[in-house]
Design a protein around this motif. Structure first.
Motif, mmCIF file in Angstrom:
data_model
loop_
_atom_site.group_PDB
_atom_site.id
_atom_site.type_symbol
_atom_site.label_atom_id
_atom_site.label_comp_id
_atom_site.label_asym_id
_atom_site.label_seq_id
_atom_site.Cartn_x
_atom_site.Cartn_y
_atom_site.Cartn_z
ATOM 1 N N GLY A 32 0.813 -1.204 0.000
ATOM 2 C CA GLY A 32 0.000 0.000 0.000
ATOM 3 C C GLY A 32 0.849 1.257 0.000
ATOM 4 O O GLY A 32 0.344 2.354 -0.180
ATOM 5 N N ASP A 33 2.152 1.111 0.196
ATOM 6 C CA ASP A 33 3.088 2.223 0.084
ATOM 7 C C ASP A 33 3.627 2.219 -1.343
ATOM 8 O O ASP A 33 4.112 1.197 -1.827
ATOM 9 C CB ASP A 33 4.249 2.070 1.063
ATOM 10 C CG ASP A 33 3.822 2.208 2.498
ATOM 11 O OD1 ASP A 33 2.749 2.775 2.741
ATOM 12 O OD2 ASP A 33 4.563 1.753 3.378
ATOM 13 N N PHE A 34 3.522 3.348 -2.005
ATOM 14 C CA PHE A 34 3.935 3.433 -3.400
ATOM 15 C C PHE A 34 5.292 4.108 -3.513
ATOM 16 O O PHE A 34 5.535 5.146 -2.903
ATOM 17 C CB PHE A 34 2.899 4.213 -4.216
ATOM 18 C CG PHE A 34 1.568 3.554 -4.252
ATOM 19 C CD1 PHE A 34 1.359 2.416 -4.999
ATOM 20 C CD2 PHE A 34 0.521 4.057 -3.505
ATOM 21 C CE1 PHE A 34 0.131 1.791 -5.017
ATOM 22 C CE2 PHE A 34 -0.715 3.443 -3.510
ATOM 23 C CZ PHE A 34 -0.906 2.309 -4.266
ATOM 24 N N ARG A 35 6.178 3.498 -4.295
ATOM 25 C CA ARG A 35 7.499 4.065 -4.587
ATOM 26 C C ARG A 35 7.617 4.163 -6.095
ATOM 27 O O ARG A 35 7.286 3.236 -6.815
ATOM 28 C CB ARG A 35 8.620 3.163 -4.081
ATOM 29 C CG ARG A 35 8.541 2.864 -2.628
ATOM 30 C CD ARG A 35 9.654 1.919 -2.214
ATOM 31 N NE ARG A 35 10.332 2.604 -1.124
ATOM 32 C CZ ARG A 35 11.617 2.863 -1.097
ATOM 33 N NH1 ARG A 35 12.390 2.438 -2.034
ATOM 34 N NH2 ARG A 35 12.124 3.530 -0.092
ATOM 35 N N PHE A 36 8.094 5.291 -6.564
ATOM 36 C CA PHE A 36 8.336 5.429 -7.994
ATOM 37 C C PHE A 36 9.537 6.332 -8.219
ATOM 38 O O PHE A 36 9.895 7.147 -7.374
ATOM 39 C CB PHE A 36 7.093 5.960 -8.718
ATOM 40 C CG PHE A 36 6.604 7.287 -8.233
ATOM 41 C CD1 PHE A 36 7.017 8.456 -8.829
ATOM 42 C CD2 PHE A 36 5.713 7.362 -7.170
ATOM 43 C CE1 PHE A 36 6.568 9.682 -8.384
ATOM 44 C CE2 PHE A 36 5.255 8.578 -6.719
ATOM 45 C CZ PHE A 36 5.684 9.747 -7.324
ATOM 46 N N LYS A 37 10.180 6.114 -9.350
ATOM 47 C CA LYS A 37 11.370 6.878 -9.695
ATOM 48 C C LYS A 37 10.994 7.873 -10.777
ATOM 49 O O LYS A 37 10.435 7.506 -11.803
ATOM 50 C CB LYS A 37 12.460 5.935 -10.184
ATOM 51 C CG LYS A 37 13.805 6.560 -10.278
ATOM 52 C CD LYS A 37 14.856 5.503 -10.576
ATOM 53 C CE LYS A 37 16.227 6.128 -10.468
ATOM 54 N NZ LYS A 37 17.272 5.127 -10.647
ATOM 55 N N ALA A 48 -0.052 3.251 3.426
ATOM 56 C CA ALA A 48 -0.269 2.238 4.469
ATOM 57 C C ALA A 48 0.492 2.594 5.745
ATOM 58 O O ALA A 48 -0.029 2.419 6.852
ATOM 59 C CB ALA A 48 0.151 0.865 3.963
ATOM 60 N N SER A 49 1.707 3.097 5.611
ATOM 61 C CA SER A 49 2.479 3.483 6.790
ATOM 62 C C SER A 49 1.828 4.650 7.515
ATOM 63 O O SER A 49 1.834 4.708 8.748
ATOM 64 C CB SER A 49 3.909 3.873 6.390
ATOM 65 O OG SER A 49 4.596 2.769 5.868
ATOM 66 N N THR A 50 1.247 5.572 6.768
ATOM 67 C CA THR A 50 0.563 6.706 7.378
ATOM 68 C C THR A 50 -0.643 6.247 8.184
ATOM 69 O O THR A 50 -0.877 6.718 9.302
ATOM 70 C CB THR A 50 0.122 7.703 6.296
ATOM 71 O OG1 THR A 50 1.259 8.117 5.558
ATOM 72 C CG2 THR A 50 -0.561 8.899 6.906
ATOM 73 N N ILE A 51 -1.397 5.314 7.650
ATOM 74 C CA ILE A 51 -2.563 4.784 8.366
ATOM 75 C C ILE A 51 -2.117 4.063 9.630
ATOM 76 O O ILE A 51 -2.705 4.235 10.702
ATOM 77 C CB ILE A 51 -3.385 3.860 7.448
ATOM 78 C CG1 ILE A 51 -4.020 4.683 6.335
ATOM 79 C CG2 ILE A 51 -4.434 3.098 8.241
ATOM 80 C CD1 ILE A 51 -4.659 3.850 5.253
#
Length: 64
Positions: A32-37, A48-51
């Motif tokens: 649920g955590d999105f990473r993009f370059k 997800a980490s924020t929730i």
């Protein structure tokens, strides 16, 4: 209202500096955590980490 904007800004600033340390604990890498370059930089949208951190803060606030 300006007080809340200032609190949110300072919180985001602190969390951005703590992000490498928090990633070692697994935050920022949850499903649920999105990473993009983009343009050579890695950007993270930690939904997800924020929730998870919000629930933890709410529980701490409830019991204090």
């Amino acid at each position: 209202m300006i007080r809340w904007v200032l609190v949110i800004f300072i919180t985001l600033l602190i969390l951005s500096y703590l992000l490498p340390w928090l990633e070692k604990l697994g935050l920022g890498r949850l499903p649920g955590d999105f990473r993009f370059k983009l343009f050579g930089r890695i950007h993270v949208l930690p939904f997800a980490s924020t929730i998870l951190l919000s629930l933890l803060a709410a529980l701490i606030g409830k019991f204090l």
